[in-house]
Each structure stands twice: as C-alpha cells, then as structure tokens.
Design an enzyme around this catalytic site. Structure first.
Site, mmCIF file in Angstrom:
data_model
loop_
_atom_site.group_PDB
_atom_site.id
_atom_site.type_symbol
_atom_site.label_atom_id
_atom_site.label_comp_id
_atom_site.label_asym_id
_atom_site.label_seq_id
_atom_site.Cartn_x
_atom_site.Cartn_y
_atom_site.Cartn_z
ATOM 1 N N ASN A 1 0.532 2.047 -14.081
ATOM 2 C CA ASN A 1 -0.027 3.385 -14.251
ATOM 3 C C ASN A 1 0.246 3.989 -15.625
ATOM 4 O O ASN A 1 -0.422 4.914 -16.038
ATOM 5 C CB ASN A 1 0.497 4.324 -13.166
ATOM 6 C CG ASN A 1 1.992 4.219 -12.966
ATOM 7 O OD1 ASN A 1 2.527 3.134 -12.734
ATOM 8 N ND2 ASN A 1 2.677 5.330 -13.064
ATOM 9 N N SER B 1 -4.707 4.978 -3.030
ATOM 10 C CA SER B 1 -4.678 6.432 -2.899
ATOM 11 C C SER B 1 -6.008 7.027 -3.337
ATOM 12 O O SER B 1 -6.519 6.696 -4.411
ATOM 13 C CB SER B 1 -3.545 6.998 -3.759
ATOM 14 O OG SER B 1 -3.503 8.398 -3.649
ATOM 15 N N THR C 1 -2.488 13.837 14.461
ATOM 16 C CA THR C 1 -3.931 14.080 14.326
ATOM 17 C C THR C 1 -4.367 13.723 12.910
ATOM 18 O O THR C 1 -3.744 14.129 11.934
ATOM 19 C CB THR C 1 -4.249 15.556 14.633
ATOM 20 O OG1 THR C 1 -3.773 15.834 15.946
ATOM 21 C CG2 THR C 1 -5.740 15.831 14.543
ATOM 22 N N CYS D 1 4.940 11.967 -12.914
ATOM 23 C CA CYS D 1 6.159 12.311 -12.177
ATOM 24 C C CYS D 1 7.323 12.431 -13.136
ATOM 25 O O CYS D 1 8.256 13.173 -12.915
ATOM 26 C CB CYS D 1 6.481 11.241 -11.139
ATOM 27 S SG CYS D 1 5.065 10.295 -10.635
HETATM 28 C C1 LIG Z 1 -0.301 7.705 -8.346
HETATM 29 C C2 LIG Z 1 0.413 6.457 -8.020
HETATM 30 C C3 LIG Z 1 1.169 6.336 -6.834
HETATM 31 C C4 LIG Z 1 1.386 7.492 -5.904
HETATM 32 O O1 LIG Z 1 0.230 7.874 -5.230
HETATM 33 P P1 LIG Z 1 0.169 9.314 -4.509
HETATM 34 O O2 LIG Z 1 -1.073 9.276 -3.715
HETATM 35 O O3 LIG Z 1 0.138 10.328 -5.605
HETATM 36 O O4 LIG Z 1 1.408 9.420 -3.677
HETATM 37 C C5 LIG Z 1 1.768 5.128 -6.572
HETATM 38 N N1 LIG Z 1 1.629 4.072 -7.401
HETATM 39 C C6 LIG Z 1 0.899 4.139 -8.531
HETATM 40 C C7 LIG Z 1 0.765 2.937 -9.393
HETATM 41 C C8 LIG Z 1 0.288 5.339 -8.882
HETATM 42 O O5 LIG Z 1 -0.416 5.401 -10.010
#
Ligand SMILES: *Cc1c(COP(=O)(O)O)cnc(C)c1O
Length: 382
Positions: free
Chosen positions: A149, A197, A235, A323
């Site tokens: 990321n 995600s 739910t 983060c």
């Molecule tokens: C954004 C991200 C996550 C976390 O995803 P969320 O939906 O924000 O909890 C985990 N791993 C990678 C590589 C990410 O880029």
C-alpha cells in the site's frame, strides 16, 4: 482539489451510491426475515457475493463479508492459527505488511505462536527462495500481501502459491490494494485465503470480505445468528454489501481501461519528477508496481511538511501509510527496503485514479518542484 491519496481511500462512485440507496430507504427489511422487503435484501446480498467472487474467480460460497480489510486480515490469521494448532504454531509473513497483519502477528506471538518476518529487497520484493528456506515442519500459514500500500510493489504471489501448495501449507494474501485493480485468480495463484476492502475500489467504507477456500478449516469470527454461514453473526450491512458488489462489477468491467489510464499518468508524473527535481529516489519496483502508485523520497526534507504544503496548493497526498501519518516514526516499509531514517521521513506517496488528468499531473509536478526547492533552501540555511 486534486485527490492523490487513492491508496488511503477512494471516492464512492455515484453508480455505487445509487445502487445502495434503496437498501436504506425502501428495501430495509432484515435479510433474515420472510417478507418481501427482507428477501429483497437477501437476494441483493447473494448477488453482491457473486459479483465479488467473480473478481478473483472464487465460488460465491467462499466469500465472507466483513467490516473491511483490517477485520479480514485479523480473521484470516487468527482463524488459521486456531484451526491448525494440531499441525504447528509457525507463521511466515513479511516486514512490509499492513499493520492489520503485523499487529495480529504480534498478538499471536503473545499466544505462543512463532512468526518469521521475511526481508524484502531494495524494490520491496519478497524472495521466494527465502520463503522456501524459512518453511518448517510446523509452518501452518504464509501471509504475503499481493501489492504494497505504500510503495506499490506487486509481490510474486503466483510463485509463493506454488511453493505453499507443494508443501501443503495455507497461503493468505492481503489483496486490499490489488483487488479490482489488477487481475487476480485464486485458483491459478494457489491462494487459500484473501482479504479485500470495498473502499479501496470506489465502494463504501466499512465493508470488506475474506475469501476462504472451501475445505480450509476455520471457526466463527462472531458467534450469534446464522449469518455468513454461521461464521460471522449479526444482521448484515446490506447497503454496504450491495455497494461492494456494485463496485466489484464496475471494477471488473473497467479494470483494463482504468489501469491503462493510471499507468500513463503515473509514468508521466514519475518522468517529470525524476527529470526536474534533483536528488530524489523512486521507492518501489519500477515495473512490478500498482498502476496508480508513485512514491518518492526527497532526502533531508520531512514528508509531513511536503504534505502540508501540497495541501495548501489544493493537492491531497500522503507521507506514508494513512494509519502511520501523524506519527513520528518513519514507515516500516521504507526502512525494510533499506532507506535510512532521514530518507524514510522525507518520502511522499501520490496515488492516482483514472479520473485524474495530465494537466493535474503537470500542476502537481510544477508545485512539487517549487515546494521541494523552497524547503531545501530553508533546511540548508538552518
Ligand atoms: C487499507 C488497507 C487495509 C485495511 O483496510 P480497511 O478496510 O481500511 O480496514 C489492509 N491492508 C492494506 C494493504 C490496505 O491498503
């Protein structure tokens, strides 16, 4: 505003919002109920499950919806740790994983598990040979991300999948950055568990999924009702799941075009920065790289200052992972690829979308050049 932080999150596409709305306002019945407003939700969840499964060539019944990528990562690791205790207590991952993986591994270490954190090279690539050497009789899981990321490097997950298959060890990949952006087929790549995600592919925040290959033994994450085949009670987040499905369909249809467009803009921006700003370093692999990722170090400078000054010029960027920003510590990913503390602190991530334009890239390059020059003058004087 020029938004260049798509690795942190993306704009929810209007088609996606459109698809979600009825599940707030009219089709709001509980999907577990029998009347039609409820069964509409149930049908919509099933359809979303098919759409999400299709992105990675999985079966719909292998998809478990979660609250996002972090939950999927936590679940994958803890579920395998618990389910395969009889086989061993050794897990292999890498030094450049997202904190959702690294912190879960640290937690498992306190519970008597042993974790090997693989090194990566200057480009951020995991070496499959090192993985082979790290594998032991009691290894139960290998978790290597599909794409990083921060620096965008795409890992050799096909090779890793072949190795884990040969040894009969489970393979999890955090594909949050790759899912819907580059092609992934769990069958071809030998993947047993995969996290994704929605908000990283123009879907809503707070919804994600864990793919668990049929036959992998995992317990429930949340005990309660029978939702998600009794593995994750509660739910369902119907609008969120519907949005995820719509985002997945859109991503598949649009993948080639979006990636092509992003690569063009990415390479143009990289070329301009490298040509016009002295003493900069591209982080991550030059070719095996996410189509939308640009990450540079500008030694001596603070990434945070760059981000603040870019913001004043209407550009949204990031100095590390979302983060980690605000924190003083330099990124663990940049340290793992061998950057010195000062180099790691002076880094900038720009992550594009297909909606960006060449004019925007020119504005960003011009602005960045001015800012770097100005900040360097100040820092040399002081
Ligand atoms: C954004 C991200 C996550 C976390 O995803 P969320 O939906 O924000 O909890 C985990 N791993 C990678 C590589 C990410 O880029």
């Amino acid at each position: 505003m020029i938004y260049l932080d798509n690795a942190a999150t993306t704009r929810t596409h209007s088609e996606v919002v459109e698809a979600m709305l009825p599940y707030f306002t009219s089709k709001y019945g509980n999907p577990s109920s029998v009347y039609s407003s409820g069964s509409a939700g149930r049908k919509a969840i099933n359809e979303a499950r098919r759409s999400v499964a299709e992105v990675i060539g999985a079966k719909p019944e292998e998809i478990y919806f979660t609250s996002g990528g972090s939950e999927a990562d936590n679940w994958a690791l803890k579920a395998v740790a618990e389910g395969y205790l009889h086989k061993g207590r050794h897990i292999i991952t890498t030094k450049i994983e997202h904190h959702a993986i690294l912190r879960t591994c640290q937690y498992l270490e306190t519970q008597g598990f042993e974790v090997t954190y693989l090194d990566v090279d200057r480009e951020g690539m995991v070496d499959p040979k090192q993985l082979k050497e790290a594998m032991r009789q009691d290894t139960i899981l290998v978790s290597v991300m599909a794409a990083n990321n921060e620096i965008g490097t795409m890992e050799p997950i096909g090779e890793i999948g072949r190795i884990t298959r040969e040894r009969g060890v489970l393979f999890h990949t955090d594909a949050v950055q790759a899912f819907g952006h580059v092609p992934i087929c769990v069958e071809e790549l030998g993947i047993d568990l995969l996290s994704a995600s929605a908000h990283k592919l123009n879907g809503p925040k707070g919804v994600g999924m864990l793919y668990i290959r049929a036959g992998v033994k995992t317990g429930a994450l949340i005990h309660g009702g029978g939702q998600e085949r009794e593995k994750r009670a509660g739910t369902e987040n119907v609008p969120g799941i519907v949005g995820f499905g719509a985002a997945a369909r859109r991503a598949v249809e649009n993948m080639e075009r979006a990636a092509g467009r992003e690569r063009e803009l990415r390479d143009y921006l990289i070329r301009r920065i490298e040509k016009e700003i002295p003493d900069c370093r591209l982080n991550g692999h030059r070719e095996k790289r996410l189509p939308n990722n640009v990450n540079f170090s500008f030694p001596v400078l603070e990434g945070e200052s760059l981000v603040i000054m870019l913001d004043m010029k209407g550009i949204c960027a990031s100095s590390g992972s979302a983060c980690a920003s605000g924190a003083e510590d330099p990124s663990h990913v940049l340290l793992a690829i061998g950057l010195k503390q000062e180099e790691a602190k002076g880094s900038l991530r720009l992550t594009l979308s297909e909606e960006n334009t060449k004019e925007e890239m020119d504005y960003v390059a011009d602005t960045l050049k001015q800012i770097v020059t100005k900040l360097r003058k100040i820092s040399y004087i002081s």
